[in-house]
Design a protein around this motif. Structure first.
Motif, PDB file in Angstrom:
ATOM      1  N   HIS A  93       0.700  -1.398  -0.550  1.00  7.28           N
ATOM      2  CA  HIS A  93       0.447   0.054   0.014  1.00  7.28           C
ATOM      3  C   HIS A  93       0.824   1.013  -0.051  1.00  7.28           C
ATOM      4  CE1 HIS A  93      -2.877   3.135   1.483  1.00  7.28           C
ATOM      5  NE2 HIS A  93      -1.547   3.158   2.054  1.00  7.28           N
ATOM      6  N   PHE A  94       0.159   1.969  -0.687  1.00  8.03           N
ATOM      7  CA  PHE A  94       0.678   3.609  -0.767  1.00  8.03           C
ATOM      8  C   PHE A  94       0.069   4.538  -0.975  1.00  8.03           C
ATOM      9  CE2 PHE A  94       3.961   0.888  -3.376  1.00  8.03           C
ATOM     10  CZ  PHE A  94       4.927   1.127  -2.809  1.00  8.03           C
ATOM     11  N   VAL A  95       0.371   5.672  -0.223  1.00 10.78           N
ATOM     12  CA  VAL A  95      -0.689   6.797   0.024  1.00 10.78           C
ATOM     13  C   VAL A  95      -0.954   7.599  -1.569  1.00 10.78           C
ATOM     14  CG1 VAL A  95      -1.020   8.808   1.365  1.00 10.78           C
ATOM     15  CG2 VAL A  95      -0.364   7.248   2.943  1.00 10.78           C
ATOM     16  N   ASP A  96       0.112   7.430  -1.701  1.00  9.44           N
ATOM     17  CA  ASP A  96       0.417   8.706  -3.115  1.00  9.44           C
ATOM     18  C   ASP A  96      -0.409   7.590  -4.157  1.00  9.44           C
ATOM     19  OD1 ASP A  96       0.952   9.693  -5.306  1.00  9.44           O
ATOM     20  OD2 ASP A  96       3.445   9.225  -5.355  1.00  9.44           O
ATOM     21  N   ILE A 116       0.402  -3.442  -3.938  1.00  8.03           N
ATOM     22  CA  ILE A 116      -0.422  -4.826  -4.896  1.00  8.03           C
ATOM     23  C   ILE A 116      -2.092  -4.645  -3.972  1.00  8.03           C
ATOM     24  CG2 ILE A 116      -0.733  -7.148  -3.748  1.00  8.03           C
ATOM     25  CD1 ILE A 116       2.227  -6.693  -3.262  1.00  8.03           C
ATOM     26  N   LEU A 117      -2.227  -4.123  -2.939  1.00  6.71           N
ATOM     27  CA  LEU A 117      -3.134  -3.780  -2.200  1.00  6.71           C
ATOM     28  C   LEU A 117      -4.239  -2.910  -3.364  1.00  6.71           C
ATOM     29  CD1 LEU A 117      -5.744  -4.944  -0.575  1.00  6.71           C
ATOM     30  CD2 LEU A 117      -4.856  -2.704   0.734  1.00  6.71           C
ATOM     31  N   ASN A 118      -3.266  -1.806  -3.251  1.00  9.56           N
ATOM     32  CA  ASN A 118      -4.107  -0.621  -4.272  1.00  9.56           C
ATOM     33  C   ASN A 118      -4.734  -0.975  -5.705  1.00  9.56           C
ATOM     34  OD1 ASN A 118      -1.683   0.518  -2.562  1.00  9.56           O
ATOM     35  ND2 ASN A 118      -2.650   2.359  -3.149  1.00  9.56           N
ATOM     36  N   GLU A 119      -3.914  -2.216  -6.751  1.00 12.84           N
ATOM     37  CA  GLU A 119      -3.854  -2.637  -7.566  1.00 12.84           C
ATOM     38  C   GLU A 119      -5.362  -3.206  -7.922  1.00 12.84           C
ATOM     39  OE1 GLU A 119      -1.389  -4.304 -10.586  1.00 12.84           O
ATOM     40  OE2 GLU A 119       0.482  -2.996  -9.362  1.00 12.84           O
ATOM     41  N   ILE A 162      -4.504 -12.116   0.744  1.00 10.56           N
ATOM     42  CA  ILE A 162      -3.558 -11.537   0.279  1.00 10.56           C
ATOM     43  C   ILE A 162      -2.044 -11.974   0.180  1.00 10.56           C
ATOM     44  CG2 ILE A 162      -3.490  -9.059  -0.962  1.00 10.56           C
ATOM     45  CD1 ILE A 162      -5.844  -8.495   0.805  1.00 10.56           C
ATOM     46  N   ALA A 163      -2.051 -11.983   1.095  1.00  8.85           N
ATOM     47  CA  ALA A 163      -0.146 -12.052   0.695  1.00  8.85           C
ATOM     48  C   ALA A 163      -0.035 -12.992   2.897  1.00  8.85           C
ATOM     49  CB  ALA A 163       0.189 -10.564   0.923  1.00  8.85           C
ATOM     50  N   GLY A 182       7.416 -14.097  13.477  1.00  9.38           N
ATOM     51  CA  GLY A 182       5.889 -14.364  12.990  1.00  9.38           C
ATOM     52  C   GLY A 182       5.571 -14.429  11.662  1.00  9.38           C
ATOM     53  N   LYS A 183       4.287 -15.278  11.053  1.00 11.62           N
ATOM     54  CA  LYS A 183       4.528 -14.582   9.992  1.00 11.62           C
ATOM     55  C   LYS A 183       2.310 -14.600   9.824  1.00 11.62           C
ATOM     56  CE  LYS A 183       6.434 -17.708   7.362  1.00 11.62           C
ATOM     57  NZ  LYS A 183       7.029 -18.873   6.659  1.00 11.62           N
ATOM     58  N   ALA A 184       1.646 -13.994   9.208  1.00 11.96           N
ATOM     59  CA  ALA A 184       0.352 -13.327   9.308  1.00 11.96           C
ATOM     60  C   ALA A 184      -0.640 -13.239   7.691  1.00 11.96           C
ATOM     61  CB  ALA A 184       0.129 -12.506  10.008  1.00 11.96           C
ATOM     62  N   PRO A 185      -1.637 -13.553   7.543  1.00 13.71           N
ATOM     63  CA  PRO A 185      -1.834 -13.236   6.362  1.00 13.71           C
ATOM     64  C   PRO A 185      -2.745 -11.993   5.872  1.00 13.71           C
ATOM     65  CG  PRO A 185      -4.072 -14.106   7.537  1.00 13.71           C
ATOM     66  CD  PRO A 185      -2.604 -14.731   8.638  1.00 13.71           C
ATOM     67  N   LEU A 186      -2.487 -11.187   5.463  1.00 12.14           N
ATOM     68  CA  LEU A 186      -2.404  -9.970   5.118  1.00 12.14           C
ATOM     69  C   LEU A 186      -4.124 -10.151   4.320  1.00 12.14           C
ATOM     70  CD1 LEU A 186      -2.056  -6.748   5.119  1.00 12.14           C
ATOM     71  CD2 LEU A 186      -1.874  -7.105   2.605  1.00 12.14           C
ATOM     72  N   GLN A 187      -4.912  -9.136   5.238  1.00 10.79           N
ATOM     73  CA  GLN A 187      -6.561  -9.591   4.901  1.00 10.79           C
ATOM     74  C   GLN A 187      -7.178  -7.905   4.774  1.00 10.79           C
ATOM     75  OE1 GLN A 187      -6.172 -12.474   8.241  1.00 10.79           O
ATOM     76  NE2 GLN A 187      -8.016 -13.073   7.247  1.00 10.79           N
ATOM     77  N   LEU A 188      -8.598  -7.805   5.049  1.00 14.73           N
ATOM     78  CA  LEU A 188      -9.313  -6.845   4.351  1.00 14.73           C
ATOM     79  C   LEU A 188     -10.196  -7.046   5.559  1.00 14.73           C
ATOM     80  CD1 LEU A 188     -10.640  -5.798   1.017  1.00 14.73           C
ATOM     81  CD2 LEU A 188      -8.182  -5.141   2.466  1.00 14.73           C
TER      82      LEU A 188
END
Length: 245
Positions: free
Chosen positions: A34-37, A43-46, A100-101, A203-209
């Protein structure tokens, strides 16, 4: 005729509300996800752009600090936010997207510092964890709360890495950060390659919404998960992620 026009207006208004998707994203970069710009894709923005096109929903982006975005979701001001079930503290109910990742967290210390001094929790007495405001570090929270480990907060991951870079060797300051984030900033700021990064993960974690526990949240998460499933099966998600590695 006036009644018909009023009914038509109300129906169109309800449709517009139903087809909107308000998502709270961090007000600081979280590369490469994610980028603010908005001109700088992530990845998430796409994924969100593709989801908007596929589902014909209008996405409204709200950029907010971590704690504020969590409160906005709780109070119904937004429909979803970027999060992981693993990072969440509390027993509130939410709907969750598929992963997502996978985010792999690593230890980062200043140049000349021995990672072995930070690998074991019982060796962290009087150590200083450099963290992001509002971020939770589940493995270390108890040590911070019991004053065994101290914590300094920063507004961005880049600020944390720059602070570690300025440290003298053998400092007791360290951070826990996504390997992808660290690697991204090293590419952009080569001097940060002098930092010591663990080859093991902590640690590992799933990136989600994380979606609101509402009828609208249930509808959106169902649509997003179907979209994400198709993207994974077609290998398009893997293709998007590979462009950022």
């Amino acid at each position: 005729m006036k009644q018909f026009c009023l009914l038509f207006f109300l129906l169109m208004s309800a449709s517009a509300v139903a087809d909107s998707f308000r998502i709270a994203l961090p007000d600081e970069d979280y590369p490469p996800y994610h980028f603010v710009d908005t001109q700088h894709k992530g990845i998430l923005n796409e994924l969100l752009v593709l989801f908007s096109e596929a589902s014909e929903v209008d996405i409204e982006y709200i950029f907010a600090p971590e704690k504020r975005s969590a409160k906005m979701l709780q109070q119904g001001y937004v429909d979803a936010r970027m999060e992981s079930e693993v990072w969440l503290i509390g027993d509130e109910s939410y709907y969750w997207s598929q992963e997502i990742a996978i985010v792999e967290d690593v230890l980062v210390v200043s140049h000349g510092t021995k990672l072995i001094d930070f690998k074991e929790l019982n060796s962290l007495k009087d150590g200083i964890l450099l963290g992001r405001f509002g971020y939770v570090y589940p493995k270390y929270e108890l040590l911070v709360n019991s004053n065994v480990l101290h914590r300094e907060n920063f507004y961005s991951d880049l600020d944390i890495l720059q602070s570690l870079y300025s440290n003298t060797p053998m400092s007791k300051r360290f951070t826990i950060m996504s390997r992808d984030v660290v690697n991204w900033y090293i590419k952009k700021h080569p001097h940060l390659s002098q930092l010591v990064i663990s080859d093991f993960n902590v640690g590992k974690a799933p990136l989600q919404l994380q979606f609101s526990y509402t009828p609208k949240g249930r509808k959106l998460v169902r649509e997003f998960n179907l979209f994400l499933k198709e993207l994974k099966e077609s290998k398009e998600l893997a293709s998007i992620i590979s462009r950022y590695q």
